[in-house]
Write an enzyme that holds these catalytic residues in place. Structure first.
Site, short mmCIF file in Angstrom:
data_model
loop_
_atom_site.label_atom_id
_atom_site.label_comp_id
_atom_site.label_asym_id
_atom_site.label_seq_id
_atom_site.Cartn_x
_atom_site.Cartn_y
_atom_site.Cartn_z
N ALA A 1 -24.16 -6.94 -76.01
CA ALA A 1 -24.34 -7.69 -74.76
C ALA A 1 -25.66 -8.45 -74.79
CB ALA A 1 -24.33 -6.72 -73.59
N GLY B 1 -21.70 -3.83 -78.13
CA GLY B 1 -20.50 -4.62 -77.87
C GLY B 1 -20.06 -5.44 -79.07
N GLU C 1 -18.07 -3.11 -81.01
CA GLU C 1 -16.82 -2.88 -80.25
C GLU C 1 -15.85 -4.05 -80.41
OE1 GLU C 1 -18.90 -1.96 -76.51
OE2 GLU C 1 -17.86 -0.04 -76.56
N GLU D 1 -25.81 2.54 -77.50
CA GLU D 1 -25.83 2.56 -76.03
C GLU D 1 -26.53 3.77 -75.42
OE1 GLU D 1 -23.36 1.49 -77.83
OE2 GLU D 1 -22.47 -0.30 -76.94
N1 COA Z 1 -29.39 -9.88 -76.36
C1 COA Z 1 -30.19 -10.97 -76.21
N2 COA Z 1 -31.02 -11.39 -77.17
C2 COA Z 1 -31.04 -10.70 -78.31
C3 COA Z 1 -30.25 -9.57 -78.54
C4 COA Z 1 -29.36 -9.17 -77.50
N3 COA Z 1 -28.54 -8.12 -77.62
N4 COA Z 1 -30.50 -9.08 -79.79
C5 COA Z 1 -31.45 -9.91 -80.31
N5 COA Z 1 -31.77 -10.86 -79.42
C6 COA Z 1 -32.77 -11.92 -79.58
C7 COA Z 1 -34.19 -11.31 -79.66
O1 COA Z 1 -34.67 -11.01 -78.38
C8 COA Z 1 -34.92 -12.45 -80.32
O2 COA Z 1 -35.20 -13.43 -79.38
P1 COA Z 1 -36.65 -14.17 -79.35
O3 COA Z 1 -36.68 -14.97 -80.61
O4 COA Z 1 -36.59 -14.99 -78.10
O5 COA Z 1 -37.68 -13.06 -79.32
C9 COA Z 1 -33.87 -13.02 -81.29
O6 COA Z 1 -32.62 -12.58 -80.82
C10 COA Z 1 -34.05 -12.50 -82.70
O7 COA Z 1 -34.13 -11.08 -82.64
P2 COA Z 1 -34.86 -10.21 -83.75
O8 COA Z 1 -34.82 -8.79 -83.32
O9 COA Z 1 -36.18 -10.81 -84.07
O10 COA Z 1 -33.87 -10.51 -84.98
P3 COA Z 1 -33.64 -9.67 -86.30
O11 COA Z 1 -32.81 -10.55 -87.16
O12 COA Z 1 -34.92 -9.14 -86.85
O13 COA Z 1 -32.75 -8.40 -85.85
C11 COA Z 1 -30.94 -7.34 -84.65
C12 COA Z 1 -31.43 -8.60 -85.39
C13 COA Z 1 -29.57 -7.65 -84.09
C14 COA Z 1 -30.84 -6.18 -85.66
C15 COA Z 1 -31.95 -6.96 -83.54
O14 COA Z 1 -32.20 -8.14 -82.78
C16 COA Z 1 -31.49 -5.91 -82.58
O15 COA Z 1 -31.55 -4.74 -82.91
N6 COA Z 1 -31.06 -6.31 -81.35
C17 COA Z 1 -30.70 -5.40 -80.28
C18 COA Z 1 -29.31 -4.86 -80.48
C19 COA Z 1 -28.91 -3.98 -79.33
O16 COA Z 1 -29.51 -2.98 -79.03
N7 COA Z 1 -27.84 -4.41 -78.63
C20 COA Z 1 -27.41 -3.83 -77.41
C21 COA Z 1 -26.27 -2.96 -77.60
S1 COA Z 1 -25.75 -2.24 -76.08
#
Ligand code: COA
Length: 259
Positions: free
Chosen positions: A65, A110, A113, A133
């Site tokens: 999400a 998600g 999912e 989550e």
């Molecule tokens: N929603 C909104 N923005 C997101 C996001 C999400 N679920 N996941 C990542 N982003 C954004 C970050 O905030 C960042 O934005 P910014 O440049 O404005 O700071 C950008 O995407 C890049 O994220 P970053 O973490 O630097 O990228 P990465 O390539 O190093 O890692 C992930 C990628 C997906 C592994 C990591 O972003 C992550 O763990 N995200 C969260 C996943 C999560 O917990 N999802 C929710 C599940 S319920």
């Protein structure tokens, strides 16, 4: 700007790319609307034989999400989003065409999912997967607790869901969460090749086979076999079955029309 890029390929294949690389292809309300729209179109498109679902870039398939959008949502908005997510994922699962998820990077929450709602999953060797989550004060609510347990078993699902840990593509392959790994730059080609292998088969057979496996899996065996029989009988009246027999006799590949 569109959140879902659609690329129609030869052979009735489409590649649907979640196009929000800077947000790691996170699921926004706009994306859910576009998914609904394209799922409705796909349901009516008899020439569409298989869909590959992937994410833009090489970092994420989908980071779950959109947590930035979520931060500004009211409780009602969150409810509506959750309902929309469940509907879209069910729509993928119930689509007449097989869906192949090409996990080009992280598939989290998600995002995983969504992949679980697809029929098959391939992953880039560097991809990571997880349902984080419970670390965020919620539980997987897009079918993750149910579809993951059905796919890899209750114990493995509890391991992933209760620890919230992220697993590597190799571990995902070992537990059957994905069926193939590919080097990142080759992933999409391999996913499209798999889709092409699927798409050359008889469309009604594909639809009925998907229904038979999904619909029968949790029925008592007797009922499941009866379901399979009904779906099998539907194939017997198709022109494509006759065409397959004729093509066999004529030593040529069949030309299926979906009738
Ligand atoms: N929603 C909104 N923005 C997101 C996001 C999400 N679920 N996941 C990542 N982003 C954004 C970050 O905030 C960042 O934005 P910014 O440049 O404005 O700071 C950008 O995407 C890049 O994220 P970053 O973490 O630097 O990228 P990465 O390539 O190093 O890692 C992930 C990628 C997906 C592994 C990591 O972003 C992550 O763990 N995200 C969260 C996943 C999560 O917990 N999802 C929710 C599940 S319920």
């Amino acid at each position: 700007m569109r959140e879902l890029r659609i690329d129609r390929r030869d052979g009735g294949i489409e590649v649907w790319t979640i196009d929000g690389e800077s947000r790691r292809n996170a699921i926004s309300r706009a994306l859910l609307r576009e998914l609904d729209e394209h799922l409705a179109r796909a349901a009516a498109d008899r020439a569409l034989r298989c869909v590959v679902l992937t994410g833009a870039g090489d970092k994420a398939f989908c980071a779950g999400a959109d947590l930035k959008e979520r931060a500004a949502m009211s409780a009602e908005d969150v409810h509506a989003f959750h309902h929309g997510l469940r509907r879209a994922l069910r729509g993928i699962e119930e689509a007449p065409q097989p869906f192949v998820a090409a996990l080009n990077g992280a598939a989290l929450g998600g995002g995983l999912e969504m992949a679980l709602a697809c029929d098959l999953r391939l992953a880039a060797e560097s991809a990571q997967m997880g349902l984080p989550e419970v670390a965020l004060g919620i539980i997987p609510g897009g079918g993750g607790t149910q579809r993951l347990a059905r796919l890899v078993g209750v114990a493995r699902a509890k391991d992933l869901v209760l620890t919230a840990r992220r697993i590597s593509a190799a571990e995902a392959l070992a537990m059957g969460l994905v069926t193939h790994l590919a080097p990142g730059p080759r992933l999409l080609d391999e996913a499209v090749a798999l889709a092409a292998r699927i798409a050359r088969n008889a469309p009604v057979s594909l639809r009925q086979a998907k229904r038979a496996i999904d619909g029968g899996f949790h029925l008592p065996l007797e009922e499941a076999l009866e379901l399979e029989n009904r779906l099998y009988q539907d194939c017997l009246g198709t022109k494509d079955r006759v065409e397959a027999l004729r093509a066999f006799a004529e030593k040529r590949p069949p030309v299926f029309t979906g009738e």
